[in-house]
Write an enzyme that holds these catalytic residues in place. Structure first.
Site, mmCIF file in Angstrom:
data_model
loop_
_atom_site.group_PDB
_atom_site.id
_atom_site.type_symbol
_atom_site.label_atom_id
_atom_site.label_comp_id
_atom_site.label_asym_id
_atom_site.label_seq_id
_atom_site.Cartn_x
_atom_site.Cartn_y
_atom_site.Cartn_z
ATOM 1 N NE ARG A 194 1.943 -9.513 99.891
ATOM 2 C CZ ARG A 194 0.756 -10.023 99.649
ATOM 3 N NH1 ARG A 194 0.353 -10.185 98.405
ATOM 4 N NH2 ARG A 194 -0.058 -10.359 100.623
ATOM 5 N NE ARG A 240 -8.788 -7.098 100.227
ATOM 6 C CZ ARG A 240 -9.802 -7.698 99.683
ATOM 7 N NH1 ARG A 240 -10.969 -7.664 100.279
ATOM 8 N NH2 ARG A 240 -9.663 -8.327 98.552
ATOM 9 C CG ASP A 296 0.369 -7.036 93.590
ATOM 10 O OD1 ASP A 296 0.498 -7.185 92.360
ATOM 11 O OD2 ASP A 296 -0.753 -6.929 94.134
ATOM 12 N N GLY A 341 -10.406 -1.228 102.771
ATOM 13 C CA GLY A 341 -9.654 -2.076 103.700
ATOM 14 C C GLY A 341 -10.436 -3.269 104.218
HETATM 15 P P1 AMP Z 1 -5.049 -7.933 94.838
HETATM 16 O O1 AMP Z 1 -4.619 -7.950 93.416
HETATM 17 O O2 AMP Z 1 -6.467 -8.305 95.089
HETATM 18 O O3 AMP Z 1 -4.126 -8.777 95.669
HETATM 19 O O4 AMP Z 1 -4.949 -6.436 95.386
HETATM 20 C C1 AMP Z 1 -4.127 -5.454 94.844
HETATM 21 C C2 AMP Z 1 -3.908 -4.346 95.830
HETATM 22 O O5 AMP Z 1 -5.146 -3.724 96.175
HETATM 23 C C3 AMP Z 1 -3.263 -4.751 97.127
HETATM 24 O O6 AMP Z 1 -2.391 -3.726 97.504
HETATM 25 C C4 AMP Z 1 -4.435 -4.849 98.081
HETATM 26 O O7 AMP Z 1 -4.050 -4.678 99.415
HETATM 27 C C5 AMP Z 1 -5.330 -3.731 97.580
HETATM 28 N N1 AMP Z 1 -6.744 -3.943 97.894
HETATM 29 C C6 AMP Z 1 -7.589 -4.850 97.338
HETATM 30 N N2 AMP Z 1 -8.824 -4.745 97.876
HETATM 31 C C7 AMP Z 1 -8.757 -3.760 98.804
HETATM 32 C C8 AMP Z 1 -9.694 -3.157 99.701
HETATM 33 N N3 AMP Z 1 -10.969 -3.537 99.772
HETATM 34 N N4 AMP Z 1 -9.251 -2.162 100.505
HETATM 35 C C9 AMP Z 1 -7.988 -1.735 100.456
HETATM 36 N N5 AMP Z 1 -7.064 -2.250 99.627
HETATM 37 C C10 AMP Z 1 -7.434 -3.243 98.808
HETATM 38 MG MG MG Z 2 -2.744 -9.031 96.546
#
Ligand code: AMP
Ligand code: MG
Length: 533
Positions: free
Chosen positions: A208, A111, A278, A144
């Site tokens: 990252r 997203r 990540d 997203g």
């Molecule tokens: P995070 O640990 O929150 O940084 O997210 C882990 C993964 O999930 C990353 O690849 C983000 O881009 C994806 N992600 C988190 N929330 C969303 C969302 N609402 N829509 C799409 N991808 C998401």
């Molecule tokens: Mg993330």
């Protein structure tokens, strides 16, 4: 001649990432595994009614944009994703990562959409990225999008961290999309519709650890080398032209930058909450503000992230060792190109030493010493932290108040300083035994300070430069969020403003320095946060 004013239309874009690295061959915006590529081109999804909530004046100046440009309708449309400027080339990055210790495969910008790289007048390079501007090939099963509450938290904390002197990605703007987004905040079957929002983040690089990991996992070693060379040449230009020793020197630098960031987190009491690989920037910047939190009472095992409540993998005290673990995963990923493990292992061992040195010197600064003297200061700091833990004591307030201790004033009737009391959450825990132990520590601390022979005034100034008065306390952010959800954004603006000068006394903002009120002890958003955002 005065230079031409920078407007949105005449920003200079120089999109090195997309120019130099291979792009996904598929062009549709469908969710998929993306092989043999570092990114996919994808446009932000236009939204119904973009509206500006806030922008950061300081972040805008990095792009040479002044207030008038940020208050324009065009700015709001561009940074919500409804309008592309000439020179923008939107894309989402491909990366993988270890989540909570397990390899999760491809993650990617699910997203986040990068708009391009701006070169400012100083020729600094700033990547622009919208978070919450619609799905990408990496969105997996999610939408997203992002909601207002988490976007306020990301926007405010990015800028607060910058002003605190902590390496971080920056936040340019916070806008509303005019659309609703469904979220089940505590994953307990109670979804609700929330306001959609977009934050524009800016950073010299959004690469990252996971960008390298995904290529190694897929054994795309040529591409891995390609990305490593690109990163060294672009983001680590200070290391000089590529040579036989570049990879080793680069990895050592990444280790040090990462550890520097962690030492800053420990200094200001920040808990990231989701230190997955990540979410680790190759530049050692704090990135991806999700369920982060600020230590209130000093509890080393505290984590704000409810998803992590059982394991506490990402608790305050674990952050250094998790950073090291993450660096170890990065080293594994780089190995196929570096060829032999020894230099990587050496750098990792070095990172431990480096961290300890920096942590010690940081503690010495917090305590107002000229430098860390292991013989006395190891015991002094360890005992102090034990004392703080044994009765709920506000980490920020304690160190801030401590600078007021004037050992040159000999009125030692109450060595247990009254001014310290506002740091205690539970006065009934301040038993005679606790006070006694504290007084003993204070006496030893006073003697130690005396040996440095610095004037009280100078020592206080030094301490107040590293011990903030204002941090983005969890309940402060939540109070601003509660107001914003009723369309009153004044709380966001006020916090943005207070956090501009975290080390200064701001007499009319004293309430923002107060310890967490009791009502916030167990309130969602204040002490407990989830990954839902
Ligand atoms: P995070 O640990 O929150 O940084 O997210 C882990 C993964 O999930 C990353 O690849 C983000 O881009 C994806 N992600 C988190 N929330 C969303 C969302 N609402 N829509 C799409 N991808 C998401
Ligand atoms: Mg993330």
């Amino acid at each position: 001649m005065t230079p031409k004013r920078t407007t949105l239309e005449n920003l200079t874009f120089d999109n090195r990432f997309t120019r130099q690295l291979p792009c996904d061959k598929t062009t549709e915006n469908t969710r998929r595994q993306v092989n043999h590529a570092c990114y996919s081109r994808v446009n932000p999804t236009p939204v119904k009614a973009p509206a500006l909530v806030a922008f950061s004046r300081e972040a805008a100046l990095l792009l040479d944009l002044e207030d008038t440009a940020c208050r324009s309708d065009l700015f709001t449309r561009v940074f919500t994703g409804n309008h592309l400027l000439p020179g923008m080339d939107p894309f989402a990055m491909c990366y993988g990562g270890h989540q909570f210790g397990n390899w999760a495969g491809q993650l990617g910008d699910g997203r986040a959409i990068l708009l391009g790289e701006v070169l400012n007048r100083q020729k600094d390079r700033w990547m622009l990225q919208l978070k919450g501007a619609g799905p990408t090939p990496y969105s997996r099963t999610a939408d997203g999008l992002a909601v207002l509450r988490s976007s306020i938290r990301e926007f405010l904390c990015s800028e607060a961290m910058f002003h605190l002197g902590v390496p971080t990605t920056r936040a340019l703007s916070l806008t509303l999309t005019g659309e609703k987004v469904e979220r089940d905040m505590f994953y307990d079957g109670h979804p609700r519709l929330e306001s959609g929002a977009v934050v524009c983040r800016i950073s010299p690089s959004f690469t990252r650890f996971g960008n390298f990991q995904i290529l190694a996992a897929r054994q795309e070693n040529d591409l891995l080398k390609n990305l490593m060379d690109y990163t060294i040449e672009t983001d680590f230009a200070h290391l000089g032209p590529l040579s036989r020793t570049s990879y080793e020197r680069w990895f050592r630098d990444v280790c040090e930058k990462t550890m520097d960031m962690i030492v800053h987190w420990m200094r200001v009491g920040f808990v990231h909450g989701v230190m997955n690989t990540d979410n680790m920037s190759i530049l050692g910047l704090t990135i991806d503000y999700g369920p982060y939190g600020w230590l209130e009472d000093y509890t080393p095992g505290w984590t704000p992230n409810t998803t992590d409540a059982s394991g506490r993998r990402y608790s305050f005290k674990n952050q250094p060792q998790i950073a090291l673990w993450n660096l170890g995963q990065l080293a594994n990923a780089l190995l196929p190109v570096v060829g032999h493990p020894e230099p990587l292992q050496e750098a990792l061992d070095g990172a431990i030493q480096y961290f300890h040195r920096r942590q010690e010197s940081m503690m010495a600064q917090k305590l107002g010493f000229k430098q860390f003297e292991p013989k006395t200061d190891r015991t002094l700091t360890a005992e102090l932290l034990n004392i703080l833990e044994s009765a709920e004591t506000d980490y920020t307030l304690f160190f801030r108040e401590l600078s007021r201790l004037d050992i040159t004033q000999k009125s030692k009737k109450t060595p247990f300083p009254a001014f310290m009391e506002k740091a205690f959450y539970a006065p009934d825990q301040i038993t005679p035994a606790h006070s006694g132990r504290f007084n003993t520590w204070m006496a030893a601390y006073g003697e130690r300070l005396a040996r440095d022979r610095i004037s009280h005034k100078k020592k206080k100034q030094q301490m107040d430069r590293v011990n903030p008065k204002y941090v983005l306390r969890n309940y402060l952010a939540q109070t601003a969020i509660d107001k914003a959800e009723k369309k009153d954004f004044s709380g966001v603006w006020e916090l943005l403003d207070v956090m501009r000068r975290p080390y200064d006394e701001q007499p009319d903002k004293e309430s923002f320095a107060a310890k967490r009120p009791e009502w916030a002890r167990h309130k969602p958003g204040c002490s407990m946060l989830s990954c839902s955002s």
